[in-house]
Design a protein around this motif. Sequence first.
Motif: not given
Length: 739
Positions: A658-685
């Motif tokens: 498993x990979x654990x996505x760092x909490x910084x990607x959910x801090x700030x930015x839009x309600x979905x987090x700072x980098x929702x598209x990056x999260x989407x890419x990491x999950x797909x990869x």
Amino acid sequence: MHRRLRRQLEEALGQEESSPHLRKLLRRIDKEYRRADGERASLQHALALLSNLLKRQPDAERPRVVSPKARFVSRLFDQAPFAAVLCDADRKVTAWNTAAEQLFGIPHAEAVGRELSMLVFPDSDATRAQARTELRQALALGDTQQLVRETPTRSGQSRLCEWTVVPLHDGKGREVGNAALVRERDPLSDRYALAWQGAGDGIWDWDLTGDRLWLSDSWRAIVGMKGGGETPSEWLDRIHPADRDSVEKGIRAHVEGAAPRFESEHRLRHEDGSWRWVLTRGQATRDPAGKALRLSGSMMDVTDPKLTTVRVLHDALTRLPNRAHFIDVLRRAFARVRRRQGGGIAVLVVDVDDFRSMNARLGHEGGDEILIQVVERLQTCLGEGDLLARLGADEFAVLLEDLSGSGAAEMVASRIHEAVARPFQVPTEEFSLTVSIGIASSAPAYTRVEDLLADAAAAMYRAKAQGRGHSAVFDAKMRERAPHLLELEAELRNALAREEFRVHYLPIVDVARGRIQGLEALIRWAHPERGLIAPEHFVPLAEETGLIVPIGRWLLGQAGRDFHSCRGAGAQPLTLNVNLSSRQLEHGDLLEHIDGVLAEHGLDAAELALELTESTLQCGEHAVRLGELRDRGVRLYMDDFGTGACSLNSLLRLQLDSLKIDRSLFTGGSPRGQAPELVRTIVALARDMGTQVVAEGVETAEQLGFLREVGCAAAQGFYFSPPVDGEGARALLERSASW
């Protein structure tokens, strides 16, 4: 409020007291006005709300005739000599009596409508946050709970208060809220206790139900203790190893009803390293069924002054000089060196590796026999004029004088390793031991002998960090570091010896099902003066000094014990996630220790997930060890993914679970987090590689919804639960919490 609204309200209700429902509605109206700043649409909305209420007022809201019984109960609530609070199912205060106003300094008008735990424990420091979490758990458990916590009071200081939380039910048995009764706890309220204090003897009170031990100041003075916590280890861990078994048997016999009282004469370790003989007596308080609820008693110092040379200057088991005697001899040797030029002295601190496990395996008698054999071998390695002393249960000190060469102390250490390496004999078996040795030599920089001994001990811990059977020489450059770091390092070593560390658990939730699938073990330091300390304030230093190895061993062992009990509380399979540092990964007995923890607590290797950083996983030197862990069936997680520079080739090569996505990607930015598209890419990869993804730091329902949308496997964060202790984790699992 608008004049028209106020006039309608007065016409409908007159001067009678309004209901809680109406007060809640009026607060909504005021909120609408403040937010809209006179906007017409909001005014119309507020008027519609009030109009709807006034239509129903004659039937639902007009004051009813109050019965004498209800008036009596109301007076009892208001005039109770202890703080009484009522709150609804959302933990919001609905009633707050006069005693609560006096205790907490918060008026009734300010308290009503606010969340209880945030109202009483508003601060953000770790101690208040822990108290807030405990209170929320007590309110959620659904049965009567008692807890004792330091609580902010009207005076501005925290006081020890006893909280009793009682669930409230309606006529159909449904839970509708809670009542909380709070009163200050005075451990010296008993006149007999005051009399004992005046006599100078120590008194103690052991709450068996809560497993808390209160010790008087006079008790602490007998052993030179400045402060401490409320755990039974404050007393039990000071007992001489040869006496502890008999003391615990005596306590158990009385608590179980086999003995009419508890009485024991035994040795306690003083802060200066000496042993004090004490006479301890106690009596249990029992419930109507005979179950012991608490054990209270006194302790008297009965050290015989005539036996000073045996009991105070020498260790009773080995007959070696003790710490106090060793420091006295070291001080004289130190003075001789400073008076003359040439020559020198060195101190070696020798610690038997893993002695506690061996002692548990052989029993105290077998352990004592081994220690006596160790002493005999150490004596053969020393020259005339050298001094051997016993500092603790499994720790010895050597004073070497008139050293002529720079490597003389290291040669003595080498002889000790060779002597101890030969197999030891006990009546039932033969086995091998190793020792860790720290070396510090006298130098002009030293002005106190205590510093020389402390540096030798620090070097010994550095040797332990290298693995069993090593030596380390104190590096003078360490003294050039900031003094507070050296002090913190010493405190960390003491914290490990005094078992001041705690484990909290952060639930890992299956995103699709909304159920807990794992628990991440997080270490905390319960500092006796500074309260609960977060890991970021001490783990980096533990990593640097190598103390992370024994601390990590303790964490894995304690987490294994807690997980064994948590596993039966939930219906779903669970994993135990534990962080592993590069230092631990390099340690020689890591695999042996993991195997031992799994066997001791009946855990399957697949239930253990080890979390490592990107840099640790990508280090080529760790490849063999990672392969050995994978072969055992242990799961491997990459922690804080997204903060480093891990290549795709590395992900494929490492074969992670498993990979654990760092909490910084959910801090700030839009309600979905700072980098929702990056999260989407990491999950797909990760999905394409057959690897699951765990999202850290989830704090909102919208973030959880987004993770479900992109197909993320699991998540953790304060939206689900803050870190809780082992009891809190079991409560979450027993309630089958879901999101």
